[in-house]
Every structure is written in structure tokens, then in C-alpha cells.
Scaffold this active site. Structure first.
Site, PDB file in Angstrom:
ATOM      1  N   GLY A  12     -13.148  78.404 -20.114  1.00  0.00           N
ATOM      2  CA  GLY A  12     -14.584  78.514 -20.383  1.00  0.00           C
ATOM      3  C   GLY A  12     -15.235  77.306 -21.015  1.00  0.00           C
ATOM      4  N   ARG A  64     -11.506  93.707  -2.084  1.00  0.00           N
ATOM      5  CA  ARG A  64     -12.389  92.610  -2.508  1.00  0.00           C
ATOM      6  C   ARG A  64     -13.860  93.029  -2.547  1.00  0.00           C
ATOM      7  NH1 ARG A  64     -11.541  87.270  -3.005  1.00  0.00           N
ATOM      8  NH2 ARG A  64      -9.449  87.505  -2.169  1.00  0.00           N
ATOM      9  N   ARG A  90     -11.600  83.453  -7.992  1.00  0.00           N
ATOM     10  CA  ARG A  90     -11.625  84.309  -6.794  1.00  0.00           C
ATOM     11  C   ARG A  90     -12.696  83.832  -5.816  1.00  0.00           C
ATOM     12  NH1 ARG A  90      -9.496  89.122  -6.727  1.00  0.00           N
ATOM     13  NH2 ARG A  90     -11.259  90.006  -5.609  1.00  0.00           N
ATOM     14  N   HIS A 108     -16.830  72.040  -9.145  1.00  0.00           N
ATOM     15  CA  HIS A 108     -15.510  71.747  -8.582  1.00  0.00           C
ATOM     16  C   HIS A 108     -15.047  70.387  -9.087  1.00  0.00           C
ATOM     17  CE1 HIS A 108     -12.236  72.030  -5.753  1.00  0.00           C
ATOM     18  NE2 HIS A 108     -12.468  70.771  -5.411  1.00  0.00           N
ATOM     19  N   GLU A 141     -20.264  81.222   2.166  1.00  0.00           N
ATOM     20  CA  GLU A 141     -19.127  82.124   2.369  1.00  0.00           C
ATOM     21  C   GLU A 141     -17.798  81.390   2.563  1.00  0.00           C
ATOM     22  OE1 GLU A 141     -20.340  85.104   5.239  1.00  0.00           O
ATOM     23  OE2 GLU A 141     -22.189  85.433   4.109  1.00  0.00           O
ATOM     24  N   GLY A 142     -17.816  80.047   2.562  1.00  0.00           N
ATOM     25  CA  GLY A 142     -16.580  79.286   2.724  1.00  0.00           C
ATOM     26  C   GLY A 142     -15.974  78.882   1.381  1.00  0.00           C
ATOM     27  N   ASP A 144     -15.532  76.220  -1.290  1.00  0.00           N
ATOM     28  CA  ASP A 144     -16.098  74.971  -1.820  1.00  0.00           C
ATOM     29  C   ASP A 144     -16.906  74.214  -0.769  1.00  0.00           C
ATOM     30  OD1 ASP A 144     -14.805  75.487  -4.258  1.00  0.00           O
ATOM     31  OD2 ASP A 144     -12.990  74.451  -3.620  1.00  0.00           O
ATOM     32  N   GLU A 173     -17.853  66.991 -15.880  1.00  0.00           N
ATOM     33  CA  GLU A 173     -18.328  68.338 -15.534  1.00  0.00           C
ATOM     34  C   GLU A 173     -19.306  68.849 -16.585  1.00  0.00           C
ATOM     35  OE1 GLU A 173     -15.299  71.226 -14.491  1.00  0.00           O
ATOM     36  OE2 GLU A 173     -13.938  69.627 -13.899  1.00  0.00           O
TER      37      GLU A 173
HETATM   38  C1  GRF Z   1     -12.997  73.245 -14.112  1.00  0.00           C
HETATM   39  O1  GRF Z   1     -12.224  72.107 -13.867  1.00  0.00           O
HETATM   40  C2  GRF Z   1     -13.875  73.549 -12.929  1.00  0.00           C
HETATM   41  O2  GRF Z   1     -14.291  72.412 -12.230  1.00  0.00           O
HETATM   42  C3  GRF Z   1     -12.969  74.378 -12.064  1.00  0.00           C
HETATM   43  O3  GRF Z   1     -12.240  75.176 -12.959  1.00  0.00           O
HETATM   44  C4  GRF Z   1     -12.161  74.500 -14.220  1.00  0.00           C
HETATM   45  C5  GRF Z   1     -12.692  75.456 -15.245  1.00  0.00           C
HETATM   46  O4  GRF Z   1     -12.560  74.940 -16.542  1.00  0.00           O
HETATM   47  N1  GRF Z   1     -13.728  75.139 -11.087  1.00  0.00           N
HETATM   48  P1  GRF Z   1     -13.243  75.703 -17.748  1.00  0.00           P
HETATM   49  O5  GRF Z   1     -12.724  77.132 -17.716  1.00  0.00           O
HETATM   50  O6  GRF Z   1     -14.720  75.638 -17.557  1.00  0.00           O
HETATM   51  O7  GRF Z   1     -12.802  74.979 -18.981  1.00  0.00           O
END
Ligand code: GRF
Length: 201
Positions: A12, A64, A90, A108, A141-142, A144, A173
């Protein structure tokens, strides 16, 4: 006020970056609920610490689509209008994606479309790229595969391990995700094909 729902499965730290940006008034919305499919996810604890409703919903043993319907119901109950995936492990079913058309974003840890899927930082390192980074994209729907909202490049060093590269990408990020969410909430963009065109002020 725009209401965000954040879905996560682990640490998180991106949720934390969104919480901090919201506190500084830089997000353009507030986080209304955090949902996790992992009971002990640190992200749920971070949400509670921030005074945000934190909901655990186990996906195990559920088809799902019925799981996704449950999550959509939780988000709707909290009047969420933008869903942020932040380390949610997921893949969303069409039921989910169609419930929030154009209103789901993901972060990502690579420069998409390179290295989609799991373990993107290790994939990048093993492929030998000299530059990787982070991508925020709309979710379709794909895997990434949706239109790209924002990217930040991170150089790969000869001394890097997957862990050290991941740590530098994570810093990017945390800068990128709040900015991209803000952009989306302001609505200063249009989509042409796969291109997200940001309208300058
Ligand atoms: C991050 O690297 C994000 O890009 C990927 O999962 C990781 C999550 O990290 N989708 P966090 O739980 O936000 O620390």
C-alpha cells in the site's frame, strides 16, 4: 468532491502516496474506501490509520464475476467515481470494467507496453533495457493494456538488482500516481484511439 476507491493486495505505498496528496489538497478528490482481497495487507492498516474505511473481501472459492460484483457493490455504496488499482493482484473481469467505464486506473512498474504482467522490474532487468520506469494507464479488459495516461522513466544501472531497480521505480510511482489521478479528475484530456491527449491550460 470526487470520491476514489482504492483496491490493493499488499504493502500500500501507492495508497499512501494518494492519501498524502489528498491531504495536501493535490489530488482533486478524497479516498472514500480501500478494499483488499488479502486480509493482512499492510495497505488496509494504512487506510485505517488515515481514517478511511478499509474492507477485506476474500476472493477464494468465488467465481471471478461474483467476486467482482461484490467489490463493485462496495464501491457503489461509498459513491466511488474513480477506481485506483494500487498493487491489486487480480485481473478485473468485464463485469467490473464495464461498471466503471473509463474510470479505472492502474499503476504498473515498467514503461508499458514493455513488461506487462507480474515481476515487471525483474523482466526489464533480465531483458537488459537501459531505461525502465512507471506507467499509469486506464484499465480495459486486457492485462496492463489500456490507454496510457502518464509515464516516468527510470534509468537502469549496471549494479541494479530487481530489488534496487524496483525501489527507484517505486519513488517514481509515488510522484506519478497522484499527478495522473489529478489529471484524470480534472478531466483535462481527450482520448483519440489509444492516445490520451492532455489539454494544456
Ligand atoms: C507497485 O510496484 C505497483 O506498480 C504494482 O504493484 C506495486 C504495489 O506496491 N502494480 P504498493 O503496494 O503500492 O507499495
Amino acid at each position: 468532491m470526487n470520491k476514489l476507491g482504492v483496491l490493493l493486495s499488499g504493502r500500500g505505498s501507492n495508497l499512501q502516496a494518494l492519501v498524502d496528496a489528498a491531504r495536501r489538497g493535490e489530488l482533486g478528490g478524497e479516498i472514500a474506501v480501500v478494499v483488499s482481497n488479502v486480509e493482512g495487507a499492510l495497505g488496509l492498516e494504512r487506510a485505517r490509520q488515515a481514517g478511511i474505511p478499509a474492507v477485506f473481501r476474500d476472493h477464494r472459492g468465488k467465481p471471478r464475476e461474483s467476486y467482482d460484483t461484490e467489490i463493485v457493490e462496495i464501491l457503489r455504496a461509498h459513491h466511488v467515481d474513480l477506481v485506483c488499482l494500487a498493487g491489486f493482484t487480480r485481473l478485473l473481469s468485464p463485469v467490473f470494467v464495464r461498471a466503471f467505464p473509463g474510470r479505472i486506473v492502474n499503476i504498473h512498474p515498467a514503461l508499458l507496453p514493455a513488461f506487462a504482467g507480474l515481476d515487471a522490474q525483474r523482466q526489464a532487468l533480465e531483458h537488459g533495457v537501459k531505461v525502465s520506469g512507471a506507467t499509469v494507464h486506464l484499465v480495459d479488459e486486457g492485462l496492463d493494456s489500456g490507454p496510457i495516461l502518464a509515464q516516468e522513466a527510470v534509468g537502469v544501472l549496471s549494479s541494479d538488482t530487481p530489488e534496487s531497480l524496483a525501489a527507484r521505480i517505486l519513488e517514481a510511482e509515488h510522484r506519478l500516481y497522484p499527478r495522473a489521478v489529478h489529471l484524470l479528475l480534472e478531466g483535462r484530456f481527450r482520448i483519440e484511439g489509444r492516445r490520451v491527449i492532455v489539454e494544456e491550460e
